[in-house]
Design an enzyme around this catalytic site. Structure first.
Site, PDB file in Angstrom:
ATOM      1  N   ASP A 172       0.853  -1.191   0.000  1.00  0.00           N
ATOM      2  CA  ASP A 172       0.000   0.000   0.000  1.00  0.00           C
ATOM      3  C   ASP A 172       0.894   1.249   0.000  1.00  0.00           C
ATOM      4  OD1 ASP A 172      -3.206   0.529   1.141  1.00  0.00           O
ATOM      5  OD2 ASP A 172      -1.779   2.192   1.105  1.00  0.00           O
ATOM      6  N   ASN A 226     -12.997  -3.303   2.783  1.00  0.00           N
ATOM      7  CA  ASN A 226     -14.073  -2.318   2.808  1.00  0.00           C
ATOM      8  C   ASN A 226     -14.947  -2.429   1.556  1.00  0.00           C
ATOM      9  OD1 ASN A 226     -12.885  -1.229   5.163  1.00  0.00           O
ATOM     10  ND2 ASN A 226     -11.528   0.068   3.953  1.00  0.00           N
ATOM     11  N   GLN A 246     -14.586   2.472   1.732  1.00  0.00           N
ATOM     12  CA  GLN A 246     -13.928   2.092   0.479  1.00  0.00           C
ATOM     13  C   GLN A 246     -13.656   3.348  -0.357  1.00  0.00           C
ATOM     14  OE1 GLN A 246     -16.106  -0.686  -2.029  1.00  0.00           O
ATOM     15  NE2 GLN A 246     -14.285  -1.173  -3.244  1.00  0.00           N
ATOM     16  N   HIS A 287     -10.370  -5.263  -2.926  1.00  0.00           N
ATOM     17  CA  HIS A 287      -9.021  -5.501  -2.395  1.00  0.00           C
ATOM     18  C   HIS A 287      -9.124  -5.870  -0.926  1.00  0.00           C
ATOM     19  CE1 HIS A 287      -9.955  -1.198  -2.121  1.00  0.00           C
ATOM     20  NE2 HIS A 287      -9.307  -1.211  -0.964  1.00  0.00           N
ATOM     21  N   HIS A 298      -6.942  -5.651   2.592  1.00  0.00           N
ATOM     22  CA  HIS A 298      -5.788  -5.078   3.287  1.00  0.00           C
ATOM     23  C   HIS A 298      -5.219  -6.122   4.238  1.00  0.00           C
ATOM     24  CE1 HIS A 298      -6.812  -0.738   2.471  1.00  0.00           C
ATOM     25  NE2 HIS A 298      -8.039  -1.237   2.380  1.00  0.00           N
TER      26      HIS A 298
HETATM   27  P1  AMP Z   1      -9.878   1.404   0.632  1.00  0.00           P
HETATM   28  O1  AMP Z   1     -10.076   2.643   1.471  1.00  0.00           O
HETATM   29  O2  AMP Z   1     -10.209   0.135   1.350  1.00  0.00           O
HETATM   30  O3  AMP Z   1     -10.566   1.531  -0.708  1.00  0.00           O
HETATM   31  O4  AMP Z   1      -8.317   1.325   0.412  1.00  0.00           O
HETATM   32  C1  AMP Z   1      -7.641   1.889  -0.661  1.00  0.00           C
HETATM   33  C2  AMP Z   1      -6.172   1.761  -0.343  1.00  0.00           C
HETATM   34  O5  AMP Z   1      -5.447   1.843  -1.542  1.00  0.00           O
HETATM   35  C3  AMP Z   1      -5.609   2.835   0.604  1.00  0.00           C
HETATM   36  O6  AMP Z   1      -4.999   2.202   1.720  1.00  0.00           O
HETATM   37  C4  AMP Z   1      -4.591   3.572  -0.271  1.00  0.00           C
HETATM   38  O7  AMP Z   1      -3.461   3.973   0.462  1.00  0.00           O
HETATM   39  C5  AMP Z   1      -4.248   2.522  -1.306  1.00  0.00           C
HETATM   40  N1  AMP Z   1      -3.831   3.028  -2.597  1.00  0.00           N
HETATM   41  C6  AMP Z   1      -4.459   3.923  -3.385  1.00  0.00           C
HETATM   42  N2  AMP Z   1      -3.803   4.096  -4.553  1.00  0.00           N
HETATM   43  C7  AMP Z   1      -2.736   3.254  -4.509  1.00  0.00           C
HETATM   44  C8  AMP Z   1      -1.674   2.967  -5.406  1.00  0.00           C
HETATM   45  N3  AMP Z   1      -1.578   3.568  -6.597  1.00  0.00           N
HETATM   46  N4  AMP Z   1      -0.760   2.052  -5.039  1.00  0.00           N
HETATM   47  C9  AMP Z   1      -0.844   1.442  -3.832  1.00  0.00           C
HETATM   48  N5  AMP Z   1      -1.824   1.667  -2.933  1.00  0.00           N
HETATM   49  C10 AMP Z   1      -2.741   2.573  -3.263  1.00  0.00           C
END
Ligand code: AMP
Ligand code: ZN
Length: 134
Positions: free
Chosen positions: A32, A88, A95, A101, A103
């Site tokens: 992440d 999420n 989300q 995805h 985590h």
């Molecule tokens: P969510 O809030 O569950 O949708 O999580 C999205 C996650 O994606 C967050 O923890 C962000 O830090 C991560 N994220 C967003 N863009 C990228 C990216 N380009 N590469 C890696 N992680 C990312």
């Protein structure tokens, strides 16, 4: 299969580079970019599904097995004290990227990661309503 303008489709399929921990025909596991803790990783299916509800059962089954492996390797390799799996679905649930995805968040004694909530109360009415759904 792949959704235009979905950043996780592009990452999962290698169109955008990422710090990749693992890859197979169904998934890519990346670090992440805004980690909650050291080792915070994301499991991304290569085929687009916006959330858990759209995810095929077979992919869901494989995802949890993969999560177990990734969590074990991170926990052992980084000497973490615990691991949270967080997933999420929907804006209301936090989300922000609408490609399924999971985590994997390694946890360390006394870290400041916050995935907690204030316990509420299970009322008889709610309990009966919910029991009636199954
Ligand atoms: P969510 O809030 O569950 O949708 O999580 C999205 C996650 O994606 C967050 O923890 C962000 O830090 C991560 N994220 C967003 N863009 C990228 C990216 N380009 N590469 C890696 N992680 C990312
Ligand atoms: Zn996607």
């Amino acid at each position: 299969m792949v959704s235009d303008n979905c950043i996780f489709c592009k990452i999962a399929n290698g169109e955008i580079p990422s710090a990749t921990l693992y890859e197979d025909e169904d998934f890519r596991v990346i670090l992440d970019l805004g980690p909650a803790s050291k080792g915070h990783a994301l499991i991304l299916p290569k085929k687009h599904a916006a959330n858990l509800f759209e995810l095929p059962d077979e992919t869901a089954s494989k995802a949890i097995v993969l999560a177990k492996k990734v969590a074990s390797t991170l926990k052992e390799g980084l000497h973490a004290d615990g691991v949270n799996l967080v997933q999420n679905n929907g804006e209301a649930a936090g989300q922000t990227v609408f490609h399924f995805h999971m985590h994997i968040i390694p946890r360390y004694q006394n870290d400041t990661v916050n995935v907690t909530w204030k316990p509420g109360e299970l009322t008889e009415t709610d309990k009966n309503e919910i029991l009636g759904l199954f």
